[in-house]
Design a protein around this motif. Structure first.
Motif, PDB file in Angstrom:
ATOM      1  N   UNK A  42       0.785  -1.370  -0.118  1.00 22.01           N
ATOM      2  CA  UNK A  42       0.151  -0.163   0.002  1.00 22.01           C
ATOM      3  C   UNK A  42       0.741   1.287   0.010  1.00 22.01           C
ATOM      4  N   UNK A  43       1.968   1.138   0.793  1.00 18.96           N
ATOM      5  CA  UNK A  43       2.912   2.262   0.714  1.00 18.96           C
ATOM      6  C   UNK A  43       3.619   2.535  -0.748  1.00 18.96           C
ATOM      7  N   UNK A  44       3.852   1.478  -1.042  1.00 13.86           N
ATOM      8  CA  UNK A  44       4.601   1.507  -2.524  1.00 13.86           C
ATOM      9  C   UNK A  44       3.389   2.152  -3.686  1.00 13.86           C
ATOM     10  N   UNK A  45       2.257   1.684  -3.372  1.00 14.18           N
ATOM     11  CA  UNK A  45       1.282   2.240  -4.202  1.00 14.18           C
ATOM     12  C   UNK A  45       1.327   3.708  -4.157  1.00 14.18           C
ATOM     13  N   UNK A  46       1.212   4.322  -2.872  1.00 12.72           N
ATOM     14  CA  UNK A  46       1.408   5.791  -2.732  1.00 12.72           C
ATOM     15  C   UNK A  46       2.320   6.574  -3.324  1.00 12.72           C
ATOM     16  N   UNK A  49       2.097   6.689  -6.939  1.00 12.13           N
ATOM     17  CA  UNK A  49       0.975   7.658  -7.334  1.00 12.13           C
ATOM     18  C   UNK A  49       1.610   8.936  -7.436  1.00 12.13           C
ATOM     19  N   UNK A  50       2.536   9.276  -6.567  1.00 13.66           N
ATOM     20  CA  UNK A  50       3.387  10.533  -6.303  1.00 13.66           C
ATOM     21  C   UNK A  50       3.869  10.695  -7.414  1.00 13.66           C
ATOM     22  N   UNK A  51       4.560   9.685  -8.226  1.00 11.24           N
ATOM     23  CA  UNK A  51       5.048   9.877  -9.469  1.00 11.24           C
ATOM     24  C   UNK A  51       4.415   9.704 -10.680  1.00 11.24           C
ATOM     25  N   UNK A  52       3.087   9.790 -10.574  1.00 15.54           N
ATOM     26  CA  UNK A  52       2.117   9.482 -11.534  1.00 15.54           C
ATOM     27  C   UNK A  52       2.213   8.323 -12.260  1.00 15.54           C
ATOM     28  N   UNK A  53       2.573   7.162 -11.595  1.00 19.36           N
ATOM     29  CA  UNK A  53       2.868   5.792 -12.270  1.00 19.36           C
ATOM     30  C   UNK A  53       1.185   4.993 -11.532  1.00 19.36           C
ATOM     31  N   UNK A  54       0.529   4.638 -12.485  1.00 15.04           N
ATOM     32  CA  UNK A  54      -0.622   4.024 -12.254  1.00 15.04           C
ATOM     33  C   UNK A  54      -0.244   2.751 -11.576  1.00 15.04           C
ATOM     34  N   UNK A  55      -1.145   2.546 -10.148  1.00 16.07           N
ATOM     35  CA  UNK A  55      -0.944   1.464  -9.300  1.00 16.07           C
ATOM     36  C   UNK A  55      -1.407   0.053 -10.198  1.00 16.07           C
ATOM     37  N   UNK A 145       7.815  20.741  -8.088  1.00 12.68           N
ATOM     38  CA  UNK A 145       7.228  19.353  -7.660  1.00 12.68           C
ATOM     39  C   UNK A 145       6.507  18.964  -8.838  1.00 12.68           C
ATOM     40  N   UNK A 146       6.865  17.465  -8.920  1.00  9.58           N
ATOM     41  CA  UNK A 146       6.361  16.631  -9.973  1.00  9.58           C
ATOM     42  C   UNK A 146       5.091  16.222  -9.476  1.00  9.58           C
ATOM     43  N   UNK A 147       5.041  15.880  -8.422  1.00 14.83           N
ATOM     44  CA  UNK A 147       3.474  15.011  -8.115  1.00 14.83           C
ATOM     45  C   UNK A 147       3.474  15.010  -6.756  1.00 14.83           C
ATOM     46  N   UNK A 148       2.185  14.657  -6.214  1.00 10.80           N
ATOM     47  CA  UNK A 148       2.000  14.481  -4.752  1.00 10.80           C
ATOM     48  C   UNK A 148       0.972  13.285  -4.425  1.00 10.80           C
ATOM     49  N   UNK A 149       0.849  12.831  -3.176  1.00  8.60           N
ATOM     50  CA  UNK A 149      -0.059  12.071  -2.850  1.00  8.60           C
ATOM     51  C   UNK A 149      -0.248  12.097  -1.131  1.00  8.60           C
ATOM     52  N   UNK A 150      -1.588  12.101  -1.053  1.00  8.03           N
ATOM     53  CA  UNK A 150      -1.792  12.290   0.549  1.00  8.03           C
ATOM     54  C   UNK A 150      -2.744  11.274   0.724  1.00  8.03           C
ATOM     55  N   UNK A 151      -2.643  10.879   2.266  1.00  2.95           N
ATOM     56  CA  UNK A 151      -3.578   9.580   2.828  1.00  2.95           C
ATOM     57  C   UNK A 151      -3.982  10.156   4.088  1.00  2.95           C
ATOM     58  N   UNK A 166      -7.632  12.907  -6.305  1.00  4.23           N
ATOM     59  CA  UNK A 166      -6.660  13.332  -7.493  1.00  4.23           C
ATOM     60  C   UNK A 166      -6.637  14.900  -7.522  1.00  4.23           C
ATOM     61  N   UNK A 167      -7.941  15.260  -7.558  1.00  5.29           N
ATOM     62  CA  UNK A 167      -7.916  16.849  -8.101  1.00  5.29           C
ATOM     63  C   UNK A 167      -7.336  17.662  -7.184  1.00  5.29           C
ATOM     64  N   UNK A 168      -7.272  17.422  -5.648  1.00  5.72           N
ATOM     65  CA  UNK A 168      -6.395  18.185  -4.802  1.00  5.72           C
ATOM     66  C   UNK A 168      -4.898  17.830  -4.945  1.00  5.72           C
ATOM     67  N   UNK A 169      -4.495  16.818  -5.294  1.00  7.65           N
ATOM     68  CA  UNK A 169      -3.308  16.477  -5.120  1.00  7.65           C
ATOM     69  C   UNK A 169      -2.624  17.075  -6.459  1.00  7.65           C
ATOM     70  N   UNK A 170      -3.299  17.036  -7.568  1.00 12.58           N
ATOM     71  CA  UNK A 170      -2.768  17.603  -8.854  1.00 12.58           C
ATOM     72  C   UNK A 170      -2.396  19.161  -8.828  1.00 12.58           C
ATOM     73  N   UNK A 171      -3.170  19.918  -7.805  1.00 17.62           N
ATOM     74  CA  UNK A 171      -3.018  21.308  -7.886  1.00 17.62           C
ATOM     75  C   UNK A 171      -1.298  21.556  -7.289  1.00 17.62           C
ATOM     76  N   UNK A 172      -0.712  20.725  -6.845  1.00 15.54           N
ATOM     77  CA  UNK A 172       0.790  20.765  -6.138  1.00 15.54           C
ATOM     78  C   UNK A 172       1.646  20.627  -7.248  1.00 15.54           C
TER      79      UNK A 172
END
Length: 255
Positions: A42-46, A49-55, A145-151, A166-172
């Protein structure tokens, strides 16, 4: 022994508790490695995701992660690499780490399909109802910043829980941490407000002021210690040289 006696009933209950407890302990120990691996995936997926790599599928998470994350680093506040042992950054417990006076500063170096390099920095903080955490992926310019992921653990559905949307994270994406060579960070503010420090800003989530402030505080608390490391990326000083594969990276670990 009289089965109706208090002594028999007490002994019987004690034996049953012992048997059930032993069975449950055995099941727990047998399942713990799988549970730990699920948490790690689950951590790896997060991070991906911050790197825009599909899970990827669960069976391929670790393989995909190791394809892109080519090096783990621990750096100090001067931006120097102090450890590059395999998984040393991934295994840092951020919940405990943020409470330390001398924190470890984990960095995960990623090489994308196009050869570009990104650096993932972990975050940990507090929301309205419990912990929040995330990952910021930085471009190799050490600024954007290239990407972000929050949980989150328990933010209000439809409000604070939207930090995971995703729409909030993409603002970064494409926000900058430095202005005119000075570290400013990035802040989350109510729409219409202006940062007093000149930091680039993200509009807070409507109806989730406390969670938004928690994200902003988490960003400042967890990203500021990387200032020297990010400046070295900007000047291309002291950063790890790109390697073709992990064996080459490990062979070139600092002594």
């Amino acid at each position: 022994m009289n089965k109706n006696s208090n002594t028999y009933q007490i002994l019987y209950a004690a034996v049953m508790v012992l048997i059930v407890g032993t069975v449950l302990a055995f099941i727990y120990m047998a399942l713990k490695p799988k549970q730990n691996e699920n948490i790690a995936n689950d951590t790896r997926k997060q991070i991906l995701s911050a790197l825009h790599i599909a899970a990827p599928d669960d069976e391929q998470v670790k393989e995909t992660y190791e394809k892109y994350i080519v090096q783990d680093l621990l750096v100090d506040r001067d931006g120097n690499i102090v450890d590059s042992t395999k998984n040393v950054a991934f295994e840092v417990d951020m919940k405990k780490n943020v409470k330390l006076s001398e924190r470890q500063l984990p960095v995960m170096k990623c090489v994308m399909d196009d050869g570009s390099v990104k650096y993932v920095l972990p975050l940990y903080g507090a929301g309205l109802w419990g912990p929040i955490w995330g990952y910021i992926a930085m471009n190799d310019d050490g600024n954007s910043i290239y990407g972000a992921n929050f949980s989150h653990e328990g933010e209000t559905p439809g409000l604070g829980a939207r930090i995971a949307d995703l729409d909030f994270q993409e603002k970064f994406v494409d926000k900058h941490l430095f202005k005119d060579g000075e570290y400013k960070g990035v802040v989350v503010l109510k729409k219409g407000m202006k940062s007093v420090t000149g930091a680039e800003q993200i509009d807070a989530l409507t109806g989730a002021t406390i969670t938004s402030l928690g994200v902003s505080a988490m960003l400042e608390d967890c990203l500021a210690p990387y200032e020297a490391f990010l400046k070295k990326l900007q000047g291309d000083e002291g950063t790890p040289a790109p390697a073709a594969n992990k064996s080459e990276i490990n062979d070139n670990q600092p002594e």
